[in-house]
Design a protein around this motif. Structure first.
Motif, PDB file in Angstrom:
ATOM      1  N   TYR A  30       7.032  -2.997   7.980  1.00 29.15           N
ATOM      2  CA  TYR A  30       6.893  -1.589   8.357  1.00 29.15           C
ATOM      3  C   TYR A  30       6.493  -0.728   7.172  1.00 29.15           C
ATOM      4  CZ  TYR A  30      11.929  -0.602   7.284  1.00 29.15           C
ATOM      5  OH  TYR A  30      13.162  -0.458   6.696  1.00 29.15           O
ATOM      6  N   GLY A  31       6.759  -1.189   5.952  1.00 25.66           N
ATOM      7  CA  GLY A  31       6.250  -0.480   4.775  1.00 25.66           C
ATOM      8  C   GLY A  31       4.733  -0.538   4.692  1.00 25.66           C
ATOM      9  N   THR A  32       4.148  -1.648   5.093  1.00 22.67           N
ATOM     10  CA  THR A  32       2.694  -1.778   5.092  1.00 22.67           C
ATOM     11  C   THR A  32       2.079  -0.933   6.197  1.00 22.67           C
ATOM     12  OG1 THR A  32       2.918  -3.973   4.117  1.00 22.67           O
ATOM     13  CG2 THR A  32       0.786  -3.442   5.097  1.00 22.67           C
ATOM     14  N   VAL A  33       2.754  -0.810   7.330  1.00 22.03           N
ATOM     15  CA  VAL A  33       2.295   0.099   8.379  1.00 22.03           C
ATOM     16  C   VAL A  33       2.279   1.534   7.831  1.00 22.03           C
ATOM     17  CG1 VAL A  33       2.893   1.110  10.639  1.00 22.03           C
ATOM     18  CG2 VAL A  33       2.988  -1.388  10.294  1.00 22.03           C
ATOM     19  N   ASP A  34       3.289   1.896   7.058  1.00 20.58           N
ATOM     20  CA  ASP A  34       3.329   3.213   6.423  1.00 20.58           C
ATOM     21  C   ASP A  34       2.168   3.383   5.448  1.00 20.58           C
ATOM     22  OD1 ASP A  34       4.494   5.765   5.873  1.00 20.58           O
ATOM     23  OD2 ASP A  34       5.504   4.933   4.117  1.00 20.58           O
ATOM     24  N   ASN A  37      -0.914   4.281   7.242  1.00 15.02           N
ATOM     25  CA  ASN A  37      -0.853   5.685   7.614  1.00 15.02           C
ATOM     26  C   ASN A  37      -1.250   6.588   6.446  1.00 15.02           C
ATOM     27  OD1 ASN A  37      -0.353   7.909   9.256  1.00 15.02           O
ATOM     28  ND2 ASN A  37       1.579   7.084   9.992  1.00 15.02           N
ATOM     29  N   ALA A  38      -0.825   6.236   5.239  1.00 13.69           N
ATOM     30  CA  ALA A  38      -1.182   7.031   4.066  1.00 13.69           C
ATOM     31  C   ALA A  38      -2.691   6.987   3.806  1.00 13.69           C
ATOM     32  CB  ALA A  38      -0.412   6.533   2.844  1.00 13.69           C
ATOM     33  N   VAL A  39      -3.295   5.826   3.962  1.00 17.60           N
ATOM     34  CA  VAL A  39      -4.736   5.712   3.779  1.00 17.60           C
ATOM     35  C   VAL A  39      -5.474   6.527   4.853  1.00 17.60           C
ATOM     36  CG1 VAL A  39      -6.707   4.123   3.677  1.00 17.60           C
ATOM     37  CG2 VAL A  39      -4.536   3.473   2.633  1.00 17.60           C
ATOM     38  N   LEU A  40      -4.932   6.541   6.059  1.00 16.01           N
ATOM     39  CA  LEU A  40      -5.538   7.350   7.119  1.00 16.01           C
ATOM     40  C   LEU A  40      -5.469   8.841   6.778  1.00 16.01           C
ATOM     41  CD1 LEU A  40      -4.325   5.545  10.361  1.00 16.01           C
ATOM     42  CD2 LEU A  40      -6.579   5.434   9.265  1.00 16.01           C
ATOM     43  N   THR A 123      -8.578  -2.732   6.088  1.00 11.69           N
ATOM     44  CA  THR A 123      -8.055  -3.904   5.377  1.00 11.69           C
ATOM     45  C   THR A 123      -6.537  -3.851   5.260  1.00 11.69           C
ATOM     46  OG1 THR A 123      -8.361  -2.947   3.164  1.00 11.69           O
ATOM     47  CG2 THR A 123     -10.206  -4.221   4.087  1.00 11.69           C
ATOM     48  N   VAL A 124      -5.984  -2.660   5.092  1.00 13.81           N
ATOM     49  CA  VAL A 124      -4.521  -2.536   5.033  1.00 13.81           C
ATOM     50  C   VAL A 124      -3.931  -2.797   6.423  1.00 13.81           C
ATOM     51  CG1 VAL A 124      -2.571  -1.061   4.409  1.00 13.81           C
ATOM     52  CG2 VAL A 124      -4.677  -0.960   3.063  1.00 13.81           C
ATOM     53  N   ALA A 128      -1.128  -5.549   7.477  1.00 16.36           N
ATOM     54  CA  ALA A 128       0.038  -5.237   8.305  1.00 16.36           C
ATOM     55  C   ALA A 128       0.104  -6.180   9.508  1.00 16.36           C
ATOM     56  CB  ALA A 128      -0.011  -3.785   8.764  1.00 16.36           C
ATOM     57  N   GLU A 129      -1.044  -6.449  10.104  1.00 14.03           N
ATOM     58  CA  GLU A 129      -1.092  -7.369  11.240  1.00 14.03           C
ATOM     59  C   GLU A 129      -0.622  -8.764  10.833  1.00 14.03           C
ATOM     60  OE1 GLU A 129      -4.338  -9.124  14.470  1.00 14.03           O
ATOM     61  OE2 GLU A 129      -5.057  -7.967  12.755  1.00 14.03           O
ATOM     62  N   ARG A 130      -1.081  -9.245   9.685  1.00 15.92           N
ATOM     63  CA  ARG A 130      -0.642 -10.569   9.215  1.00 15.92           C
ATOM     64  C   ARG A 130       0.866 -10.597   8.995  1.00 15.92           C
ATOM     65  NH1 ARG A 130      -5.359  -9.795   6.112  1.00 15.92           N
ATOM     66  NH2 ARG A 130      -4.143  -9.373   4.230  1.00 15.92           N
ATOM     67  N   LEU A 131       1.414  -9.508   8.477  1.00 15.67           N
ATOM     68  CA  LEU A 131       2.855  -9.440   8.250  1.00 15.67           C
ATOM     69  C   LEU A 131       3.630  -9.405   9.565  1.00 15.67           C
ATOM     70  CD1 LEU A 131       2.899  -7.021   5.199  1.00 15.67           C
ATOM     71  CD2 LEU A 131       3.668  -9.410   5.208  1.00 15.67           C
TER      72      LEU A 131
END
Length: 178
Positions: A30-34, A37-40, A123-124, A128-131
């Motif tokens: 969930y940190g990678t999902v965050d 969001n930051a890149v967005l 790419t991020v 996140a999907e792989r995680l």
């Protein structure tokens, strides 16, 4: 209060109140999902109003996804990413793609600033999907979480092409050129 000192020992609380190490796979996920969001947020600085509205909805979805992922197990009626959110991404991809010529080569990240940021977000999102897939191999995870991130990376790819004048300014791969 923002500073609680609760994580000073390297642990954090999940959505159900349980404590885990900050490097736990669920927290990393969930940190990678965050991070997506930051890149967005950076991407939105470069978008027209229509695309900005799409990405704003995606940012909200990603908070839903984070809330979904931060609670282990079934957890009753908690907030979950839904099939409707995945369907909306599919519909937006189809609408954007209708105005873009088919690919004739792989597309390299770049062209416009917006496209470059969209590719970074893509790419991020793939990470996140792989995680999420890795987490689902060891713990229960909402299947829509994987679907959503898969659709999101497609969405961001097509959005990048849209940001490059509907593909006219895409930077394409030339095999063997160094």
């Amino acid at each position: 209060m923002i500073t609680t000192r609760g994580g000073d020992g390297g642990e954090t609380s999940l959505g159900d109140g349980s404590r885990v190490r900050k490097d736990a796979l669920r927290v990393e996920t969930y940190g990678t999902v965050d991070e997506v969001n930051a890149v967005l947020g950076l991407l939105r600085l470069h978008l027209d109003p229509e695309a900005d509205a799409m990405v704003a909805r995606i940012q909200n979805d990603l908070f839903d996804l984070g809330a979904d992922l931060c609670v282990p197990g079934a957890a009753g009626g908690r907030l979950r990413v839904t099939a409707a959110q995945c369907l909306r991404l599919e519909q937006e991809v189809a609408a954007m793609n209708a105005h873009i010529p088919p690919l004739r080569s792989f597309v390299l990240p770049g062209g416009s600033a917006a496209a470059a940021h969209a590719h970074l977000a893509r790419t991020v999102a793939r990470r996140a999907e792989r995680l999420v897939v890795a987490l689902a191999a060891v713990e229960e995870v909402n299947a829509e979480a994987v679907r959503y991130l898969n659709r999101l990376s497609d969405h961001l790819f097509v959005l990048a092409r849209r940001c490059n004048d509907n593909g006219a300014r895409d930077v394409t791969w030339v095999p063997g050129r160094g």
